[in-house]
Scaffold this motif. Structure first.
Motif, PDB file in Angstrom:
ATOM      1  N   ARG A 163       0.760  -1.305   0.079  1.00  0.00           N
ATOM      2  CA  ARG A 163       0.193   0.038   0.018  1.00  0.00           C
ATOM      3  C   ARG A 163       0.944   1.221  -0.192  1.00  0.00           C
ATOM      4  N   ASP A 164       0.860   1.991  -1.214  1.00  0.00           N
ATOM      5  CA  ASP A 164       1.906   2.889  -1.148  1.00  0.00           C
ATOM      6  C   ASP A 164       1.144   4.552  -1.303  1.00  0.00           C
ATOM      7  N   CYS A 165      -0.005   4.784  -0.904  1.00  0.00           N
ATOM      8  CA  CYS A 165      -1.051   5.831  -0.965  1.00  0.00           C
ATOM      9  C   CYS A 165      -1.913   6.232   0.265  1.00  0.00           C
ATOM     10  N   HIS A 166      -1.458   7.308   0.523  1.00  0.00           N
ATOM     11  CA  HIS A 166      -2.709   7.955   1.740  1.00  0.00           C
ATOM     12  C   HIS A 166      -3.972   7.657   1.391  1.00  0.00           C
ATOM     13  N   ASP A 167      -4.209   8.186   0.111  1.00  0.00           N
ATOM     14  CA  ASP A 167      -5.708   8.333  -0.511  1.00  0.00           C
ATOM     15  C   ASP A 167      -6.654   7.138  -0.385  1.00  0.00           C
ATOM     16  N   TYR A 168      -5.669   5.918  -0.555  1.00  0.00           N
ATOM     17  CA  TYR A 168      -6.460   4.493  -0.380  1.00  0.00           C
ATOM     18  C   TYR A 168      -6.110   3.589   0.510  1.00  0.00           C
ATOM     19  N   ASP A 169      -7.008   3.053   1.236  1.00  0.00           N
ATOM     20  CA  ASP A 169      -6.730   1.812   2.348  1.00  0.00           C
ATOM     21  C   ASP A 169      -7.009   0.641   1.293  1.00  0.00           C
ATOM     22  N   ILE A 170      -6.834  -0.395   1.897  1.00  0.00           N
ATOM     23  CA  ILE A 170      -7.206  -1.733   1.449  1.00  0.00           C
ATOM     24  C   ILE A 170      -8.569  -1.937   1.252  1.00  0.00           C
ATOM     25  N   LYS A 208       5.342  -0.358   7.543  1.00  0.00           N
ATOM     26  CA  LYS A 208       4.686  -0.982   8.402  1.00  0.00           C
ATOM     27  C   LYS A 208       3.877  -2.336   7.888  1.00  0.00           C
ATOM     28  N   VAL A 209       4.337  -3.272   8.511  1.00  0.00           N
ATOM     29  CA  VAL A 209       3.604  -4.676   7.801  1.00  0.00           C
ATOM     30  C   VAL A 209       2.893  -5.386   8.581  1.00  0.00           C
ATOM     31  N   GLU A 210       1.549  -5.422   8.346  1.00  0.00           N
ATOM     32  CA  GLU A 210       0.311  -5.876   8.887  1.00  0.00           C
ATOM     33  C   GLU A 210      -0.070  -7.398   8.332  1.00  0.00           C
ATOM     34  N   ASN A 211      -0.807  -8.178   8.988  1.00  0.00           N
ATOM     35  CA  ASN A 211      -1.533  -9.159   8.443  1.00  0.00           C
ATOM     36  C   ASN A 211      -2.763  -8.760   7.729  1.00  0.00           C
ATOM     37  N   ILE A 212      -3.362  -9.413   6.872  1.00  0.00           N
ATOM     38  CA  ILE A 212      -4.570  -9.021   6.090  1.00  0.00           C
ATOM     39  C   ILE A 212      -5.833  -8.635   7.036  1.00  0.00           C
ATOM     40  N   LYS A 213      -5.994  -9.321   8.062  1.00  0.00           N
ATOM     41  CA  LYS A 213      -7.138  -9.315   8.933  1.00  0.00           C
ATOM     42  C   LYS A 213      -6.997  -7.762   9.737  1.00  0.00           C
ATOM     43  N   SER A 215      -5.290  -5.142   8.469  1.00  0.00           N
ATOM     44  CA  SER A 215      -5.305  -4.189   7.779  1.00  0.00           C
ATOM     45  C   SER A 215      -6.825  -3.783   7.203  1.00  0.00           C
ATOM     46  N   ILE A 216      -7.457  -4.949   7.012  1.00  0.00           N
ATOM     47  CA  ILE A 216      -8.909  -4.778   6.787  1.00  0.00           C
ATOM     48  C   ILE A 216      -9.760  -4.108   7.858  1.00  0.00           C
ATOM     49  N   GLU A 217      -9.456  -4.518   9.196  1.00  0.00           N
ATOM     50  CA  GLU A 217      -9.936  -3.821  10.203  1.00  0.00           C
ATOM     51  C   GLU A 217      -9.795  -2.407  10.396  1.00  0.00           C
ATOM     52  N   GLY A 218      -8.563  -2.093  10.122  1.00  0.00           N
ATOM     53  CA  GLY A 218      -8.053  -0.519  10.143  1.00  0.00           C
ATOM     54  C   GLY A 218      -8.731   0.194   9.344  1.00  0.00           C
ATOM     55  N   GLY A 219      -8.843  -0.245   8.090  1.00  0.00           N
ATOM     56  CA  GLY A 219      -9.375   0.330   6.870  1.00  0.00           C
ATOM     57  C   GLY A 219     -10.756   0.720   7.166  1.00  0.00           C
ATOM     58  N   THR A 220     -11.360  -0.436   7.693  1.00  0.00           N
ATOM     59  CA  THR A 220     -12.919  -0.418   8.040  1.00  0.00           C
ATOM     60  C   THR A 220     -13.426   0.677   9.226  1.00  0.00           C
ATOM     61  N   ILE A 221     -12.595   0.450  10.249  1.00  0.00           N
ATOM     62  CA  ILE A 221     -12.679   1.417  11.437  1.00  0.00           C
ATOM     63  C   ILE A 221     -12.480   3.067  11.002  1.00  0.00           C
ATOM     64  N   THR A 222     -11.474   3.213  10.257  1.00  0.00           N
ATOM     65  CA  THR A 222     -11.219   4.644  10.188  1.00  0.00           C
ATOM     66  C   THR A 222     -11.717   5.229   9.008  1.00  0.00           C
ATOM     67  N   GLU A 249     -19.107  -3.495  -0.879  1.00  0.00           N
ATOM     68  CA  GLU A 249     -18.895  -4.393  -2.007  1.00  0.00           C
ATOM     69  C   GLU A 249     -17.315  -5.063  -1.859  1.00  0.00           C
ATOM     70  N   ASN A 250     -16.555  -4.311  -1.731  1.00  0.00           N
ATOM     71  CA  ASN A 250     -14.951  -4.328  -1.432  1.00  0.00           C
ATOM     72  C   ASN A 250     -15.050  -5.357  -0.213  1.00  0.00           C
ATOM     73  N   LEU A 251     -15.756  -4.879   0.852  1.00  0.00           N
ATOM     74  CA  LEU A 251     -15.558  -5.760   1.921  1.00  0.00           C
ATOM     75  C   LEU A 251     -15.962  -7.218   1.588  1.00  0.00           C
ATOM     76  N   LEU A 252     -17.008  -7.316   0.999  1.00  0.00           N
ATOM     77  CA  LEU A 252     -17.609  -8.872   0.493  1.00  0.00           C
ATOM     78  C   LEU A 252     -16.456  -9.740  -0.311  1.00  0.00           C
ATOM     79  N   GLY A 253     -15.866  -8.934  -1.362  1.00  0.00           N
ATOM     80  CA  GLY A 253     -14.719  -9.362  -2.197  1.00  0.00           C
ATOM     81  C   GLY A 253     -13.708  -9.759  -1.417  1.00  0.00           C
ATOM     82  N   LEU A 254     -13.088  -9.185  -0.415  1.00  0.00           N
ATOM     83  CA  LEU A 254     -12.156  -9.309   0.650  1.00  0.00           C
ATOM     84  C   LEU A 254     -12.644 -10.463   1.474  1.00  0.00           C
ATOM     85  N   SER A 255     -13.852 -10.532   1.841  1.00  0.00           N
ATOM     86  CA  SER A 255     -14.158 -11.750   2.609  1.00  0.00           C
ATOM     87  C   SER A 255     -14.162 -12.902   1.881  1.00  0.00           C
ATOM     88  N   ALA A 256     -14.474 -12.816   0.722  1.00  0.00           N
ATOM     89  CA  ALA A 256     -14.669 -14.158  -0.393  1.00  0.00           C
ATOM     90  C   ALA A 256     -13.350 -14.696  -0.661  1.00  0.00           C
TER      91      ALA A 256
END
Length: 332
Positions: A163-170, A208-213, A215-222, A249-256
């Motif tokens: 992830r290389d841009c502040h504009d977009y989270d995962i 900073k290196v994070e596991n996927i879970k 990273s998803i939670e950080g993007g969802t909360i913030t 929709e992205n959450l569903l795609g990440l979940s799947a």
């Protein structure tokens, strides 16, 4: 969980020598200095990377070939070992860069998720593999090489994404579940075991290196669940609610594709966007079609088993969905 990548996953085992700003040479690090076996890797690219950075692809391909051709024991050089195991593919066995065919830029995974046109997660993996099995290596440009690609994916233990841009989270872009998620799910299906999935956040001075879970939670909360972010989005007529719906929709795609979206995330999404009557009404006034899409995604998440919730809650969501459908039908 924040962590550092193990060195065995974090280097190409070569030094880049800058002869001039435009000319580079590669120098192999000897095994004695390296102190460990050479690790095999697979690089996946999108069409935009292919068009914008052909020089980088050429340099990487050269590096892989140099390592594959070294006179070293196979138990100390896994690239050489795997090339030998795939000798029936000829020179294509040295390919390590794969992406869409030359006329495409993305995969068809997006279309399946957007249209809810997949039966199970195997469909997503199959679509990713068939879209991304084109090799880019010396002598071959966009060469279909599914056998090589699948063989390499079977030995993958770690999948990483930058992830290389502040504009977009995962959670903000569908390309994360398309490429990172699609690759992770394909490895899981082919190996029969989930790979480790890490996101390297390079937006600050210290990576900073994070596991996927996490990273998803950080993007969802913030972002997605953040009332300030929601209110700012809804200041944009029509498009505000649509941007929120896209993130669901992205959450569903990440979940799947990663199975890393925790159940509480879906609970919070429902609480925020459906059962908070003030926000729900704002969404409906902003864009009733996007609001209906949010309800559809929640219903789909429950139906596909990605969200475990009570019958009473899902019935309430379905009721709201039918109410919106009725409004749309009555609208002249």
């Amino acid at each position: 969980m924040e962590r550092q990548l193990p060195k065995s996953w974090n280097t190409l085992e070569l030094k880049v020598i800058h002869k001039t700003p435009w000319e580079k040479e590669l120098e192999i690090i000897p095994l004695e200095e390296l102190g460990r076996p050479r690790i095999d890797v697979v690089v996946t690219i999108c069409g935009f990377f292919r068009e914008m950075f052909p020089n980088v692809m050429e340099l990487l391909d050269k590096a892989f070939r140099m390592v594959a051709e070294l006179d070293e024991p196979e138990d100390m050089n896994f690239i050489k070992k795997h090339v030998k195991e795939m000798a029936n593919y000829g020179d294509l066995a040295k390919a390590r860069i794969f992406g869409p065919t030359a006329t495409e830029y993305n995969t068809k995974v997006l279309q399946l998720v957007e249209d809810s046109a997949w039966n199970d997660e195997n469909d997503l993996a199959e679509t990713y593999i068939s879209s991304m099995s084109y090799a880019y290596t010396k002598g071959y440009y966009s060469k279909e090489a599914r056998g090589v690609f699948e063989n390499l994916l079977k030995s993958v233990e770690l999948v990483s994404q930058v992830r290389d841009c502040h504009d977009y989270d995962i959670t903000d872009l569908d390309h994360y579940y398309e490429f990172f998620g699609g690759l992770s799910k394909s490895v899981e299906i082919l190996r029969g075991e989930k790979p480790e999935m890490l996101i390297a956040d390079t937006t600050k001075e210290v990576v900073k290196v994070e596991n996927i879970k996490d990273s998803i939670e950080g993007g969802t909360i913030t972002r997605t669940l953040n009332p300030k972010w929601i209110n700012e989005m809804l200041k944009h007529e029509f498009h505000g609610a649509q941007k929120i719906a896209e993130r669901i929709e992205n959450l569903l795609g990440l979940s799947a594709t990663t199975n890393a979206v925790e159940n509480w995330v879906w609970d919070r999404v429902a609480e925020r966007f459906v059962f908070d009557e003030e926000i729900f009404e704002k969404l409906r006034e902003n864009n009733i079609y996007a609001t209906k899409e949010i309800l559809e995604r929640l219903i789909e998440a429950e139906r596909r088993g990605h969200w475990k919730t009570g019958e009473e809650m899902i019935d309430k969501i379905i009721k709201k969905y039918l109410e919106l459908e009725g409004m749309l039908e009555d609208d002249p």
